[in-house]
Structure formats: structure tokens, C-alpha cells
Design a protein around this motif. Sequence first.
Motif, PDB file in Angstrom:
ATOM      1  N   PRO A 294       0.830  -1.206   0.000  1.00  0.00           N
ATOM      2  CA  PRO A 294       0.000   0.000   0.000  1.00  0.00           C
ATOM      3  C   PRO A 294       0.865   1.256   0.000  1.00  0.00           C
ATOM      4  CG  PRO A 294       0.098  -0.939   2.203  1.00  0.00           C
ATOM      5  CD  PRO A 294       0.812  -1.904   1.303  1.00  0.00           C
ATOM      6  N   PRO A 295       0.331   2.382  -0.481  1.00  0.00           N
ATOM      7  CA  PRO A 295       1.133   3.612  -0.488  1.00  0.00           C
ATOM      8  C   PRO A 295       1.405   4.074   0.938  1.00  0.00           C
ATOM      9  CG  PRO A 295      -1.127   4.068  -1.139  1.00  0.00           C
ATOM     10  CD  PRO A 295      -0.999   2.578  -1.072  1.00  0.00           C
ATOM     11  N   PRO A 296       2.568   4.658   1.189  1.00  0.00           N
ATOM     12  CA  PRO A 296       2.904   5.098   2.549  1.00  0.00           C
ATOM     13  C   PRO A 296       2.092   6.307   2.977  1.00  0.00           C
ATOM     14  CG  PRO A 296       4.598   5.786   0.996  1.00  0.00           C
ATOM     15  CD  PRO A 296       3.656   4.911   0.225  1.00  0.00           C
ATOM     16  N   ALA A 297       2.112   6.606   4.272  1.00  0.00           N
ATOM     17  CA  ALA A 297       1.337   7.725   4.815  1.00  0.00           C
ATOM     18  C   ALA A 297       1.763   9.055   4.213  1.00  0.00           C
ATOM     19  CB  ALA A 297       1.475   7.753   6.333  1.00  0.00           C
ATOM     20  N   ASP A 298       3.042   9.179   3.849  1.00  0.00           N
ATOM     21  CA  ASP A 298       3.530  10.444   3.288  1.00  0.00           C
ATOM     22  C   ASP A 298       3.537  10.442   1.758  1.00  0.00           C
ATOM     23  OD1 ASP A 298       5.543   8.602   2.906  1.00  0.00           O
ATOM     24  OD2 ASP A 298       7.159   9.902   3.663  1.00  0.00           O
ATOM     25  N   TRP A 299       2.786   9.548   1.159  1.00  0.00           N
ATOM     26  CA  TRP A 299       2.693   9.479  -0.306  1.00  0.00           C
ATOM     27  C   TRP A 299       2.211  10.821  -0.839  1.00  0.00           C
ATOM     28  CZ3 TRP A 299      -1.720   7.804  -3.754  1.00  0.00           C
ATOM     29  CH2 TRP A 299      -1.269   7.378  -5.013  1.00  0.00           C
ATOM     30  N   PRO A 300       2.915  11.446  -1.780  1.00  0.00           N
ATOM     31  CA  PRO A 300       2.580  12.813  -2.199  1.00  0.00           C
ATOM     32  C   PRO A 300       1.159  12.994  -2.711  1.00  0.00           C
ATOM     33  CG  PRO A 300       4.779  12.225  -2.961  1.00  0.00           C
ATOM     34  CD  PRO A 300       4.174  10.974  -2.382  1.00  0.00           C
ATOM     35  N   LEU A 301       0.579  11.957  -3.312  1.00  0.00           N
ATOM     36  CA  LEU A 301      -0.762  12.128  -3.871  1.00  0.00           C
ATOM     37  C   LEU A 301      -1.844  12.183  -2.800  1.00  0.00           C
ATOM     38  CD1 LEU A 301      -0.517   9.971  -7.087  1.00  0.00           C
ATOM     39  CD2 LEU A 301      -1.107  12.385  -6.982  1.00  0.00           C
ATOM     40  N   HIS A 302      -1.516  11.781  -1.552  1.00  0.00           N
ATOM     41  CA  HIS A 302      -2.509  11.879  -0.486  1.00  0.00           C
ATOM     42  C   HIS A 302      -2.928  13.336  -0.252  1.00  0.00           C
ATOM     43  CE1 HIS A 302      -2.717   7.750   0.564  1.00  0.00           C
ATOM     44  NE2 HIS A 302      -1.553   7.657   1.182  1.00  0.00           N
ATOM     45  N   SER A 303      -2.023  14.264  -0.491  1.00  0.00           N
ATOM     46  CA  SER A 303      -2.315  15.677  -0.226  1.00  0.00           C
ATOM     47  C   SER A 303      -2.602  16.465  -1.499  1.00  0.00           C
ATOM     48  CB  SER A 303      -1.153  16.334   0.522  1.00  0.00           C
ATOM     49  OG  SER A 303       0.055  16.223  -0.225  1.00  0.00           O
ATOM     50  N   ALA A 304      -2.615  15.794  -2.649  1.00  0.00           N
ATOM     51  CA  ALA A 304      -2.890  16.490  -3.903  1.00  0.00           C
ATOM     52  C   ALA A 304      -4.402  16.644  -4.092  1.00  0.00           C
ATOM     53  CB  ALA A 304      -2.285  15.727  -5.074  1.00  0.00           C
ATOM     54  N   PRO A 305      -4.833  17.672  -4.833  1.00  0.00           N
ATOM     55  CA  PRO A 305      -6.273  17.879  -5.029  1.00  0.00           C
ATOM     56  C   PRO A 305      -6.868  16.931  -6.057  1.00  0.00           C
ATOM     57  CG  PRO A 305      -5.033  19.534  -6.229  1.00  0.00           C
ATOM     58  CD  PRO A 305      -4.027  18.739  -5.447  1.00  0.00           C
ATOM     59  N   ASN A 306      -8.163  16.650  -5.902  1.00  0.00           N
ATOM     60  CA  ASN A 306      -8.945  15.905  -6.889  1.00  0.00           C
ATOM     61  C   ASN A 306      -8.377  14.512  -7.170  1.00  0.00           C
ATOM     62  OD1 ASN A 306     -10.638  18.176  -7.186  1.00  0.00           O
ATOM     63  ND2 ASN A 306      -9.234  19.063  -8.686  1.00  0.00           N
ATOM     64  N   VAL A 307      -8.065  13.800  -6.091  1.00  0.00           N
ATOM     65  CA  VAL A 307      -7.544  12.443  -6.198  1.00  0.00           C
ATOM     66  C   VAL A 307      -8.527  11.473  -5.540  1.00  0.00           C
ATOM     67  CG1 VAL A 307      -5.672  10.859  -5.585  1.00  0.00           C
ATOM     68  CG2 VAL A 307      -5.158  13.226  -6.210  1.00  0.00           C
ATOM     69  N   ILE A 308      -8.865  10.413  -6.252  1.00  0.00           N
ATOM     70  CA  ILE A 308      -9.694   9.331  -5.719  1.00  0.00           C
ATOM     71  C   ILE A 308      -8.818   8.093  -5.622  1.00  0.00           C
ATOM     72  CG2 ILE A 308     -11.691   7.837  -6.122  1.00  0.00           C
ATOM     73  CD1 ILE A 308     -12.865  10.171  -7.786  1.00  0.00           C
ATOM     74  N   THR A 309      -8.767   7.480  -4.455  1.00  0.00           N
ATOM     75  CA  THR A 309      -7.948   6.287  -4.263  1.00  0.00           C
ATOM     76  C   THR A 309      -8.784   5.159  -3.684  1.00  0.00           C
ATOM     77  OG1 THR A 309      -7.278   7.101  -2.085  1.00  0.00           O
ATOM     78  CG2 THR A 309      -5.801   7.579  -3.925  1.00  0.00           C
ATOM     79  N   THR A 310      -8.533   3.954  -4.178  1.00  0.00           N
ATOM     80  CA  THR A 310      -9.151   2.741  -3.643  1.00  0.00           C
ATOM     81  C   THR A 310      -8.071   1.670  -3.513  1.00  0.00           C
ATOM     82  OG1 THR A 310      -9.818   2.129  -5.902  1.00  0.00           O
ATOM     83  CG2 THR A 310     -11.479   3.184  -4.527  1.00  0.00           C
ATOM     84  N   PRO A 311      -8.217   0.723  -2.577  1.00  0.00           N
ATOM     85  CA  PRO A 311      -7.129  -0.217  -2.262  1.00  0.00           C
ATOM     86  C   PRO A 311      -7.100  -1.478  -3.130  1.00  0.00           C
ATOM     87  CG  PRO A 311      -8.880  -0.470  -0.659  1.00  0.00           C
ATOM     88  CD  PRO A 311      -9.301   0.648  -1.568  1.00  0.00           C
ATOM     89  N   HIS A 312      -6.840  -1.293  -4.442  1.00  0.00           N
ATOM     90  CA  HIS A 312      -6.669  -2.407  -5.381  1.00  0.00           C
ATOM     91  C   HIS A 312      -7.874  -3.346  -5.340  1.00  0.00           C
ATOM     92  CE1 HIS A 312      -3.250  -4.658  -7.649  1.00  0.00           C
ATOM     93  NE2 HIS A 312      -4.434  -5.001  -8.134  1.00  0.00           N
TER      94      HIS A 312
END
Length: 355
Positions: A294-312
Motif C-alpha cells: 500500500p502507499p505510505p502515509a507520506d505518499w505525495p498524492l494523499h495531499s494532492a487535489p482531486n484524487v480518488i484512491t481505492t485499495p486495489h
Amino acid sequence: MTGTTGPTKVLASGDHFIAPQLFVDALKSAAPGLDLDFRTQTTPWPLTPFGPVGNVKEASGAEDELLEALGDAEIALVQMAPFTEKVIKAAPHLKLIAVARGGPVNVDVEAATRAGIPVTFTPGRNAAAAAEFAVGLMLAALRRIPNSDAELKNGVWRGDYYAYENTGVELDGTTVGLVGYGAIGSIVARVLRAFGSHVLVADPYTDPAKAAADGVELTSLDGLLRRSSVVSLHARVTPETRHMLNADNLKLLPKGAVLVNSARGELMDYAPLPGLLRSGQLGALAVDVYDIEPPPADWPLHSAPNVITTPHLAGATRQTADRAAAITAGEAARFLRDVPLRHVANPEALGGRES
């Protein structure tokens, strides 16, 4: 598999998605009347993420645990178990490895070939599930569904989303580019055409006649990126496709385009995406797969705007599990009856058997 006396010993190695009993029931149904002696194993996936084990990737469990479960089994029906070179060398009785995945990435196929063990796989097992999920991600991104839900639950009524400049975009009339046009991509195209989208396809292996019959337009990757308001990835990872979307060609996208990746994280370089999102060059990103899972807590896209993430989760349906078990068991049943196999990763291991 002629010449065998007594029951055929079968390992059903499943996990918390495809349970061992699914394999057992599927093989009993596919091979009624055959004398089979089952043993079972459950690996920890998906409760524990898969990863490299020995010299294979995307596996779950330990080599020694697999060898203990395998014993003198002749046939292995598996999902994530690590059939490494070490395991294959230590399993002289093994005659078939049937993998319930789109590709046998948890098997050292070269070692199996040297040992004369055919390896089968299950193409298309999750095609419907993955296609539906990809379209769902497109709709979620285009219409701001996750953001609106989260904000309303926090007490914020976003009436401004109805302002013309903030409204979403319909799939009807929108040009959508599909990178890859196999089993999943072709289903996505069919659904999108029902919505009224114009569908572009970049896939050098697609027959132009098929594309024309399906009502999609074949083009180059760069041409697709320049013209598509939505881009969705559906290719396999190969040396040629790794980071096929990168800082250089992502700039070709029309300003505000939506990018969807529910295929494999390695298909694109994630590093430039936060900057493209913040600049507005990329309007939204919806991803189900990652460069690190899984992506780490400090993954840059976590703080980027307009991002939708789901866990595979694209392939996570009960029908996928049932279908995978049935296809896998069907290959094992053919092997037991000396019937040609349908999906063999290493036909050279078949000897006199025709695939």
C-alpha cells in the motif's frame, strides 16, 4: 495424466478471497468420478498485502509453509502461493501448477519448465469486475461523487458545484482514451459506447477490423493523449509498457483531463502527478493501483487535489473468485483426463501434450 494409481493428490492453496474450498468444490464438479485426495492451505492475502517471495513477485505466504502443505501432491490449484525455484526443486511429485490469476506472476515459470511442469492461468477471470470498476472510477471523478459525499458528511453543502464553471462532465459525447484493448478494455469500450462516448484505443496488438467492428478508433498513444478528456489504463506490465505514461507525455493531455488507472501501478510514473493536479493540467486522478502497495502515509498524492484512491479492489467480486476457481479447476480436470489445456504459460513443458 495416465499411469497414475490410487487417488491423485491435490493441493488447494487459496486465501481469504478464493478460499481453498472453492478450488475443491470446483474440481469435484469439473472432474466427477475421479479419485482425488485433497489437502488445503490458506495464505494471508488480502488481509496481508502480497509482495516478493524468494524469486517471484506478487505472492503471499512462505516457501517452507507451501512445501509443508504441498507434500507429495501432484497437482496444485493456487492463487497467491509462492512457487519459487526453491519450491519447485523440492517438489518432485508435482505435475501441474494451475494458477487462478490473469498471469502466473507468483510462479517461477522457467523453473517449472525445466522441471517439465506446465503452468496454467486464468485470462479474463476478472474482466467484467475490472471493467465495471474502471467505469465507476471515471464517473466518480467526472462528477465529484467521493468529494461531495465526504464534504456533506462534514456538514458542507456544496451548492457551488452547480455553478457552471464547477459542474461535472458527462460521459455522453466525451472522448475517452483506452490504453490497452484486451478482455477488460473491450468491455469498458462497450459500456462507454452505450453511454455515448467516443472511444479511442491505443494498443499495437489490436486488429483494426475488430476495432472497426467494435466502433472504436485506433490511434497512437500520443494521439490518444492529445485528444482524450478521460484516459483509462488497461495494459499489461512489460518492459515496453512500464512507465508508458510519464512526465513527457502526460503534458500532452488536454487541460483538465481525467486519468484513471485500475490496471497496474507500474504503467505510469506517479512522480509528476501531484504537480499536474495542482496546476490544473490534470483535472482529476482516480487510481486503484500504486507504485508502492500500500502507499505510505507520506505518499505525495494523499495531499494532492482531486484524487480518488481505492485499495486495489477492481477485481474484488464474488463472481471473479468463483470464475477463477472454475477456470483453474477446468484446466486441472483436462490435465487429469489427458485433454489439451487451454491456457498454458509454458507449452514447452507439455512434452507430447498439445496445447
